[in-house]
Design a protein around this motif. Sequence first.
Motif, mmCIF file in Angstrom:
data_model
loop_
_atom_site.group_PDB
_atom_site.id
_atom_site.type_symbol
_atom_site.label_atom_id
_atom_site.label_comp_id
_atom_site.label_asym_id
_atom_site.label_seq_id
_atom_site.Cartn_x
_atom_site.Cartn_y
_atom_site.Cartn_z
ATOM 1 N N ASP A 171 91.818 13.661 52.283
ATOM 2 C CA ASP A 171 91.687 12.546 51.351
ATOM 3 C C ASP A 171 91.628 11.193 52.063
ATOM 4 O O ASP A 171 91.739 10.141 51.424
ATOM 5 C CB ASP A 171 92.827 12.556 50.348
ATOM 6 C CG ASP A 171 94.202 12.440 51.022
ATOM 7 O OD1 ASP A 171 94.260 12.521 52.261
ATOM 8 O OD2 ASP A 171 95.200 12.290 50.290
ATOM 9 N N ALA A 172 91.454 11.210 53.385
ATOM 10 C CA ALA A 172 91.384 9.956 54.129
ATOM 11 C C ALA A 172 90.128 9.179 53.745
ATOM 12 O O ALA A 172 89.060 9.756 53.551
ATOM 13 C CB ALA A 172 91.391 10.228 55.627
ATOM 14 N N ARG A 173 90.276 7.874 53.641
ATOM 15 C CA ARG A 173 89.132 6.998 53.365
ATOM 16 C C ARG A 173 88.623 6.489 54.700
ATOM 17 O O ARG A 173 89.280 5.662 55.339
ATOM 18 C CB ARG A 173 89.570 5.842 52.470
ATOM 19 C CG ARG A 173 90.045 6.261 51.081
ATOM 20 C CD ARG A 173 90.792 5.129 50.402
ATOM 21 N NE ARG A 173 91.980 4.753 51.177
ATOM 22 C CZ ARG A 173 92.758 3.708 50.886
ATOM 23 N NH1 ARG A 173 92.459 2.919 49.861
ATOM 24 N NH2 ARG A 173 93.825 3.439 51.632
ATOM 25 N N ILE A 221 80.611 16.904 55.949
ATOM 26 C CA ILE A 221 81.979 17.384 55.749
ATOM 27 C C ILE A 221 82.723 16.536 54.720
ATOM 28 O O ILE A 221 83.394 17.058 53.825
ATOM 29 C CB ILE A 221 82.753 17.373 57.086
ATOM 30 C CG1 ILE A 221 82.109 18.347 58.076
ATOM 31 C CG2 ILE A 221 84.234 17.724 56.873
ATOM 32 C CD1 ILE A 221 82.707 18.284 59.466
ATOM 33 N N GLY A 222 82.578 15.209 54.835
ATOM 34 C CA GLY A 222 83.379 14.312 54.008
ATOM 35 C C GLY A 222 82.704 13.808 52.751
ATOM 36 O O GLY A 222 83.349 13.154 51.925
ATOM 37 N N GLY A 223 81.403 14.068 52.594
ATOM 38 C CA GLY A 223 80.701 13.620 51.402
ATOM 39 C C GLY A 223 79.766 12.457 51.668
ATOM 40 O O GLY A 223 79.992 11.640 52.564
ATOM 41 N N GLY A 251 90.210 -1.657 53.053
ATOM 42 C CA GLY A 251 90.490 -0.584 52.105
ATOM 43 C C GLY A 251 90.275 0.800 52.645
ATOM 44 O O GLY A 251 90.549 1.785 51.960
ATOM 45 N N VAL A 252 89.771 0.928 53.892
ATOM 46 C CA VAL A 252 89.615 2.252 54.483
ATOM 47 C C VAL A 252 90.784 2.526 55.411
ATOM 48 O O VAL A 252 91.446 1.620 55.915
ATOM 49 C CB VAL A 252 88.273 2.397 55.248
ATOM 50 C CG1 VAL A 252 87.099 2.096 54.342
ATOM 51 C CG2 VAL A 252 88.253 1.493 56.476
#
Length: 243
Positions: A25-27, A62-64, A235-236
Motif C-alpha cells: 500500500d506504499a504510495r 506490479i504497482g498499477g 504526499g508520497v
Amino acid sequence: DIALRMARQQCVLLKNDGILPFARDARIMVIGPNAADSTMQWGIYYGQPAHTVTILDGIRAIGGNDIPYRPGCTVTALTEDVSIMDRLVASDGTPGMEAVYWNNVSLAGDTAAVARYASPVLLDNGGNTAFAPGVNLTNFSMRLEGSFVASADEDLDMIYNNDDGLRIIINGDTIHDRWKRDPLNFRRSKLPVRAGKSYTVVVEYMQLDDDATLNFDLRHVQPVEVDDIVASARGVDAVVFVG
C-alpha cells in the motif's frame, strides 16, 4: 590490477534499513529521464531486443498504472521532454495516429494490417518481431497519420529514428524525404507550431530488408524548477529516481 583497484574504490555498499521492499500500500512516485527510456537499456552491445520493458513499465506492472511519473529533467538540463502523441487523433476522431501496413514497399495494394499508436512509436523487428500481426518482417511499408491542435506558440521537438526509407509530411508539406535504403539513424528537428492551429502529421516508412526500426515522437520541451519537482512528490512515501 589497476582496473581491479579502481573497481574496488568505486564500489558503494548500500544498507537496506527497511525501506525495501515497499509495502503493497506504499504510495510511490517515479522520477527521472531514464525511467521511461527503453533505448537507454540496450547498452552498447550488438543487437536489439524483440521487446523492451522500461523501468517505469515494470514498476507499474506490479504497482498499477496510477503510479505517478515525471521526467524531472533531461539527462543534461533542467527541462522536461513531454510527448504529445496522446493528443493526436486519427481521421475518425479516435485517439492516436492510425497506421496502415502493406506487405510491399509501394504503400499500395491489399492492406496487411491496421494499428493505432497513442504514445511514442517504438517499433523494431529484432528477435523476429513483426511491427504488427500479419506484417512481413522485411520488405513492407506503412503510413502513420494523425492530427493535433497546438496549445501554444512553440517549437516542438520531433524525434525520428529509422532504418531505410522515411518521409514526414506536415499539413501537406514534405519536410523530410529519404525514400531509399538508409542505415539506422537518430534524428531530431524542430517543428514550429502556432496556438490554435491544426496540424496533420503523416509519416511514411519503407523497409527493404534486414533490420527494421521506426521510432517517432513529438515532444513539448518545458523548463522545470527544483521546487516544482519537489512539490509534485508531496504526499508520497518514497520516490524511485532513475537518472
